[in-house]
Design a protein around this motif. Structure first.
Motif, mmCIF file in Angstrom:
data_model
loop_
_atom_site.group_PDB
_atom_site.id
_atom_site.type_symbol
_atom_site.label_atom_id
_atom_site.label_comp_id
_atom_site.label_asym_id
_atom_site.label_seq_id
_atom_site.Cartn_x
_atom_site.Cartn_y
_atom_site.Cartn_z
ATOM 1 N N GLU A 15 70.380 20.410 26.476
ATOM 2 C CA GLU A 15 71.099 21.675 26.533
ATOM 3 C C GLU A 15 72.552 21.488 26.119
ATOM 4 N N ALA A 16 73.175 20.371 26.528
ATOM 5 C CA ALA A 16 74.572 20.121 26.171
ATOM 6 C C ALA A 16 74.734 20.001 24.656
ATOM 7 N N PHE A 17 73.795 19.319 24.014
ATOM 8 C CA PHE A 17 73.864 19.186 22.553
ATOM 9 C C PHE A 17 73.720 20.554 21.894
ATOM 10 N N LYS A 55 79.630 25.636 17.402
ATOM 11 C CA LYS A 55 80.111 25.297 16.053
ATOM 12 C C LYS A 55 79.467 26.183 14.984
ATOM 13 N N LEU A 56 78.192 26.515 15.162
ATOM 14 C CA LEU A 56 77.536 27.384 14.198
ATOM 15 C C LEU A 56 78.112 28.796 14.234
ATOM 16 N N MET A 71 82.449 24.000 9.924
ATOM 17 C CA MET A 71 81.789 22.999 9.093
ATOM 18 C C MET A 71 82.363 21.611 9.309
ATOM 19 N N GLU A 72 83.668 21.533 9.533
ATOM 20 C CA GLU A 72 84.290 20.219 9.720
ATOM 21 C C GLU A 72 83.650 19.489 10.898
ATOM 22 N N GLU A 104 79.088 12.056 15.498
ATOM 23 C CA GLU A 104 80.162 11.425 16.255
ATOM 24 C C GLU A 104 80.827 12.367 17.247
ATOM 25 N N LEU A 105 80.692 13.681 17.053
ATOM 26 C CA LEU A 105 81.401 14.638 17.896
ATOM 27 C C LEU A 105 80.521 15.330 18.940
ATOM 28 N N ALA A 106 79.265 15.544 18.637
ATOM 29 C CA ALA A 106 78.405 16.302 19.549
ATOM 30 C C ALA A 106 77.952 15.439 20.717
ATOM 31 N N PRO A 107 77.912 15.995 21.924
ATOM 32 C CA PRO A 107 77.430 15.225 23.072
ATOM 33 C C PRO A 107 75.948 14.895 22.925
#
Length: 257
Positions: free
Chosen positions: A183-185, A192-193, A198-199, A206-209
């Motif tokens: 769920e966190a991911f 972000k969507l 996009m960045e 590397e950024l998403a849990p």
């Protein structure tokens, strides 16, 4: 201009299931205008060069084992459209993307299981497209962007995969509870969507849990970026459904306008 979509295809048995997600898929055809053709990227067709389906009559590929006998009796006898396949190849060439036509391969379950729920009559031309996990997220987005203009001709573009897809982490005895990490991911991804960031999305590993757990290999995540790329002009993303099976196998549908 019609929207494009990302559909998670879950397990092959999805086509036999009855729940809120399959209800959405079964109602899709009735609730949206019938497209002239369907262009579909499947996570289960991986090729090193972008490949475009051009079989006159698609066979049905049973690329799975150990499921209900009924699944192996199902067919989805869709036809392609050679002129559209060649047009897609021209669009790719225009954007510097190498591609080839394949007149032999049928539809894998990432394609036919989704299409059988959306359009069970198999009466719409289908162009199957491959994915390549070795390209960067930016390159995936650009492949989708190259096809965006097809939406102006009432051609439906679909990415079929899964945002959280880690078969080793499935809880087969789950009673409907979802794993916090999954769920966190997906919550991060949704943010972000919806903001078309996009960045951040291009650096999701590397950024998403819990990205390593959610996306152990990228072939199922790629169709989301491909579908997103087709919406580059308006940059509007809408989550239509999200649920989970076996604790963390995500069933989600995104619409890109």
């Amino acid at each position: 201009m019609i929207p494009s979509y990302f559909f998670a295809h879950g397990a092959p048995s999805l086509v036999l299931e009855e729940h809120a997600y399959t209800d959405l898929m079964k109602q899709f055809g009735a609730n949206t205008p019938k497209p002239k053709a369907i262009v579909l990227f499947s996570a289960h067709w991986e090729q090193p060069v972008q490949t475009i389906g051009a079989a006159t009559q698609y066979s049905t590929i049973y690329d799975f084992g150990g499921f209900q006998d009924e699944l192996y009796q199902m067919t989805y006898p869709a036809k392609s459209d050679k002129a559209l396949s060649e047009r897609i190849q021209s669009l790719f060439a225009k954007h510097g993307i190498e591609s080839v036509l394949d007149e032999e391969r049928g539809l894998d379950h990432g394609a036919w299981a989704v299409l059988k729920l959306l359009y069970p009559d198999a009466d719409i031309p289908v162009i199957a497209l491959s994915v390549n996990r070795y390209l960067t997220p930016e390159q995936q987005y650009e492949i989708g962007k190259a096809l965006g203009e097809l939406r102006e001709q009432d051609i439906l573009i679909i990415g079929s995969g899964g945002t959280v897809h880690n078969l080793r982490r499935l809880n087969w005895r789950s009673n409907g509870d979802m794993d916090d990490w999954a769920e966190a991911f997906d919550n991060w991804l949704q943010s972000k969507l919806e903001n078309w960031d996009m960045e951040a999305l291009f650096r999701y590993m590397e950024l998403a849990p819990h990205a390593n757990d959610a996306v152990p290999t990228s072939e199922h995540f790629i169709p989301l970026l491909l579908a997103m790329g087709t919406g580059d002009v308006n940059r509007q993303a809408k989550l239509l459904h999200r649920s989970y099976q076996y604790g963390n196998l995500s069933l989600s549908c995104w619409q890109f306008n």
